[in-house]
Design an enzyme around this catalytic site. Structure first.
Site, PDB file in Angstrom:
ATOM      1  N   GLY A  59      -1.649  -5.834  -4.143  1.00  0.00           N
ATOM      2  CA  GLY A  59      -2.353  -6.946  -3.505  1.00  0.00           C
ATOM      3  C   GLY A  59      -1.688  -8.265  -3.870  1.00  0.00           C
ATOM      4  O   GLY A  59      -0.681  -8.668  -3.295  1.00  0.00           O
ATOM      5  N   GLY A  60      -2.253  -8.949  -4.871  1.00  0.00           N
ATOM      6  CA  GLY A  60      -1.791 -10.294  -5.231  1.00  0.00           C
ATOM      7  C   GLY A  60      -0.281 -10.409  -5.435  1.00  0.00           C
ATOM      8  O   GLY A  60       0.353 -11.363  -4.948  1.00  0.00           O
TER       9      GLY A  60
ATOM     10  N   GLU B 279      -7.035   3.608  -5.974  1.00  0.00           N
ATOM     11  CA  GLU B 279      -7.283   2.227  -6.385  1.00  0.00           C
ATOM     12  C   GLU B 279      -8.632   2.140  -7.098  1.00  0.00           C
ATOM     13  O   GLU B 279      -9.680   1.995  -6.439  1.00  0.00           O
ATOM     14  CB  GLU B 279      -7.315   1.305  -5.162  1.00  0.00           C
ATOM     15  CG  GLU B 279      -6.016   1.277  -4.380  1.00  0.00           C
ATOM     16  CD  GLU B 279      -5.846  -0.034  -3.616  1.00  0.00           C
ATOM     17  OE1 GLU B 279      -4.838  -0.695  -3.831  1.00  0.00           O
ATOM     18  OE2 GLU B 279      -6.742  -0.399  -2.839  1.00  0.00           O
TER      19      GLU B 279
ATOM     20  N   ASN C 242      -0.394  -5.004   0.463  1.00  0.00           N
ATOM     21  CA  ASN C 242      -1.589  -5.297   1.256  1.00  0.00           C
ATOM     22  C   ASN C 242      -1.861  -6.797   1.113  1.00  0.00           C
ATOM     23  O   ASN C 242      -2.325  -7.252   0.069  1.00  0.00           O
ATOM     24  CB  ASN C 242      -2.764  -4.464   0.717  1.00  0.00           C
ATOM     25  CG  ASN C 242      -4.072  -4.817   1.390  1.00  0.00           C
ATOM     26  OD1 ASN C 242      -4.104  -5.555   2.377  1.00  0.00           O
ATOM     27  ND2 ASN C 242      -5.164  -4.303   0.848  1.00  0.00           N
ATOM     28  N   TRP C 243      -1.553  -7.531   2.173  1.00  0.00           N
ATOM     29  CA  TRP C 243      -1.692  -9.003   2.093  1.00  0.00           C
ATOM     30  C   TRP C 243      -3.141  -9.448   2.193  1.00  0.00           C
ATOM     31  O   TRP C 243      -3.452 -10.604   1.968  1.00  0.00           O
ATOM     32  CB  TRP C 243      -0.885  -9.675   3.204  1.00  0.00           C
ATOM     33  CG  TRP C 243       0.592  -9.459   3.135  1.00  0.00           C
ATOM     34  CD1 TRP C 243       1.283  -8.665   2.249  1.00  0.00           C
ATOM     35  CD2 TRP C 243       1.591 -10.047   3.978  1.00  0.00           C
ATOM     36  NE1 TRP C 243       2.627  -8.729   2.502  1.00  0.00           N
ATOM     37  CE2 TRP C 243       2.846  -9.559   3.561  1.00  0.00           C
ATOM     38  CE3 TRP C 243       1.539 -10.927   5.061  1.00  0.00           C
ATOM     39  CZ2 TRP C 243       4.043  -9.948   4.175  1.00  0.00           C
ATOM     40  CZ3 TRP C 243       2.725 -11.306   5.686  1.00  0.00           C
ATOM     41  CH2 TRP C 243       3.963 -10.821   5.233  1.00  0.00           C
ATOM     42  N   LYS C 244      -4.039  -8.537   2.555  1.00  0.00           N
ATOM     43  CA  LYS C 244      -5.461  -8.881   2.743  1.00  0.00           C
ATOM     44  C   LYS C 244      -5.561 -10.096   3.692  1.00  0.00           C
ATOM     45  O   LYS C 244      -4.747 -10.224   4.597  1.00  0.00           O
ATOM     46  CB  LYS C 244      -6.133  -9.096   1.381  1.00  0.00           C
ATOM     47  CG  LYS C 244      -5.873  -7.903   0.423  1.00  0.00           C
ATOM     48  CD  LYS C 244      -6.686  -7.925  -0.829  1.00  0.00           C
ATOM     49  CE  LYS C 244      -6.323  -6.703  -1.673  1.00  0.00           C
ATOM     50  NZ  LYS C 244      -7.110  -6.578  -2.888  1.00  0.00           N
TER      51      LYS C 244
ATOM     52  N   GLU D  86     -12.587  -2.854  -0.420  1.00  0.00           N
ATOM     53  CA  GLU D  86     -13.211  -4.075   0.122  1.00  0.00           C
ATOM     54  C   GLU D  86     -13.931  -3.768   1.434  1.00  0.00           C
ATOM     55  O   GLU D  86     -14.976  -4.337   1.725  1.00  0.00           O
ATOM     56  CB  GLU D  86     -12.145  -5.167   0.287  1.00  0.00           C
ATOM     57  CG  GLU D  86     -11.731  -5.714  -1.081  1.00  0.00           C
ATOM     58  CD  GLU D  86     -10.282  -6.138  -1.184  1.00  0.00           C
ATOM     59  OE1 GLU D  86      -9.640  -6.383  -0.151  1.00  0.00           O
ATOM     60  OE2 GLU D  86      -9.788  -6.221  -2.338  1.00  0.00           O
TER      61      GLU D  86
ATOM     62  N   GLY E 238      -7.766  -6.808  -8.269  1.00  0.00           N
ATOM     63  CA  GLY E 238      -7.896  -8.258  -8.321  1.00  0.00           C
ATOM     64  C   GLY E 238      -8.541  -8.771  -9.596  1.00  0.00           C
ATOM     65  O   GLY E 238      -8.928  -9.932  -9.685  1.00  0.00           O
TER      66      GLY E 238
ATOM     67  N   SER F 175      -4.179  -4.414  -9.667  1.00  0.00           N
ATOM     68  CA  SER F 175      -3.499  -5.314 -10.608  1.00  0.00           C
ATOM     69  C   SER F 175      -2.122  -4.784 -11.039  1.00  0.00           C
ATOM     70  O   SER F 175      -1.705  -4.988 -12.182  1.00  0.00           O
ATOM     71  CB  SER F 175      -4.378  -5.599 -11.832  1.00  0.00           C
ATOM     72  OG  SER F 175      -5.579  -6.227 -11.429  1.00  0.00           O
TER      73      SER F 175
ATOM     74  N   HIS G 253     -10.093   1.123   2.197  1.00  0.00           N
ATOM     75  CA  HIS G 253      -9.943   0.169   1.103  1.00  0.00           C
ATOM     76  C   HIS G 253     -11.323  -0.178   0.545  1.00  0.00           C
ATOM     77  O   HIS G 253     -12.289  -0.313   1.293  1.00  0.00           O
ATOM     78  CB  HIS G 253      -9.220  -1.099   1.587  1.00  0.00           C
ATOM     79  CG  HIS G 253      -8.762  -1.921   0.421  1.00  0.00           C
ATOM     80  ND1 HIS G 253      -9.620  -2.753  -0.253  1.00  0.00           N
ATOM     81  CD2 HIS G 253      -7.568  -1.998  -0.207  1.00  0.00           C
ATOM     82  CE1 HIS G 253      -8.959  -3.304  -1.260  1.00  0.00           C
ATOM     83  NE2 HIS G 253      -7.709  -2.863  -1.251  1.00  0.00           N
TER      84      HIS G 253
HETATM   85  P1  13P Z   1      -4.452  -6.397  -6.540  1.00  0.00           P
HETATM   86  O1  13P Z   1      -3.035  -5.917  -6.720  1.00  0.00           O
HETATM   87  O2  13P Z   1      -4.548  -7.841  -6.196  1.00  0.00           O
HETATM   88  O3  13P Z   1      -5.315  -5.981  -7.695  1.00  0.00           O
HETATM   89  O4  13P Z   1      -5.034  -5.625  -5.264  1.00  0.00           O
HETATM   90  C1  13P Z   1      -4.846  -4.267  -5.145  1.00  0.00           C
HETATM   91  C2  13P Z   1      -5.283  -3.843  -3.794  1.00  0.00           C
HETATM   92  O5  13P Z   1      -6.456  -3.920  -3.466  1.00  0.00           O
HETATM   93  C3  13P Z   1      -4.267  -3.361  -2.871  1.00  0.00           C
HETATM   94  O6  13P Z   1      -4.841  -2.783  -1.741  1.00  0.00           O
END
Ligand code: 13P
Length: 246
Positions: free
Chosen positions: A230-231, A163, A9-11, A93, A169, A209, A91
């Site tokens: 994510g990251g 998640e 997920n590149w956000k 967010e 994050g 993470s 998600h």
């Molecule tokens: P991180 O891997 O950056 O914690 O993010 C996870 C995420 O929200 C994937 O959708």
């Protein structure tokens, strides 16, 4: 047997040339035993579609209507027409920053399924909900209110991503045992709502993470079928290292 999947997920990250370079770094992927999916910003879906190789491709969001006066939104019907296969829903967010409710997420799930897209449905508890021991009840309610109205056949188009919000994050990862415990719980809910068949065949990914250093331990658990990253999905080498952690 259920699929092993690692999804990125590149956000709202990367500019056009960075996105292009990352796709180039991934599109020779040929590990047949683990599916690799990417969820770039909608702006880059066309680019990704044109050079994705073996990667699966998904959008991060839709509005639950095929077309109409919804300025700034994108529709599942438009995605389907472009050949996009997946979409994230729920998600944390979008739940917390954009205020999306379980009932609105249900509408998104239906709009996607009705257009033949596959849903990666995200669920997970807040820090205080885990601290008060309510994590199972929270996840159960998210699944019941947004997902469990689907028929058993429709559930074949759903991947679940657990998640925990406190791990996203933050550098804090759920321990492999905490992830396994929740994944096994989700699987038990699938068995009681649907059947052992659906429970055994639904992929459940862990997100929060997840990185090359902890992926092996997480993925060694029986009920963890991969990750939503994510990251660590923003660099080809770390994303590929996670995919090779089974
Ligand atoms: P991180 O891997 O950056 O914690 O993010 C996870 C995420 O929200 C994937 O959708």
């Amino acid at each position: 047997m259920r699929k092993k999947i690692v999804a990125g997920n590149w956000k709202m990250n990367l500019n056009y040339s960075e996105a292009s370079e990352l796709i180039d770094g991934l599109n020779n992927y040929d590990n047949k035993s683990v599916e690799l999916l990417i969820f770039p910003p909608a702006l880059y879906l066309d680019l990704a579609q044109s050079k994705k190789g073996n990667l699966g491709l998904g959008a991060q969001n839709i509005y639950p209507a095929d077309k109409g006066a919804f300025t700034g939104e994108i529709s599942p019907w438009q995605l389907k027409e472009m050949g996009i296969e997946y979409c994230l829903v729920g998600h944390s967010e979008r739940r917390s920053i954009l205020g999306e409710s379980n009932s609105f997420l249900k509408e998104k799930v239906d709009a996607l399924i009705n257009n033949g897209l596959k849903v990666v449905f995200c669920c997970g508890e807040l820090k205080e909900e885990r601290e008060s021991g309510n994590q199972n009840a929270v996840v159960e309610q998210q699944l019941k209110e947004s997902l469990f109205h689907l028929s058993e056949t429709q559930m074949e188009s759903v991947i679940i991503a657990y998640e925990p919000v406190w791990a996203i994050g933050t550098g804090l990862t759920a321990s492999a045992d905490q992830a396994e415990e929740m994944h096994a719980y989700i699987r038990s809910l699938l068995a009681s709502k649907y059947s052992d068949h659906t429970s055994e065949n639904t992929s459940i990914l862990y997100g929060g993470s997840c990185k090359p250093e902890n992926a092996k331990e997480l993925f060694s658990k029986e009920n963890v079928d991969g990750g939503l990253i994510g990251g660590a999905a923003l660099k080809a080498d770390s994303f590929l290292a996670i995919a090779n952690s089974f």
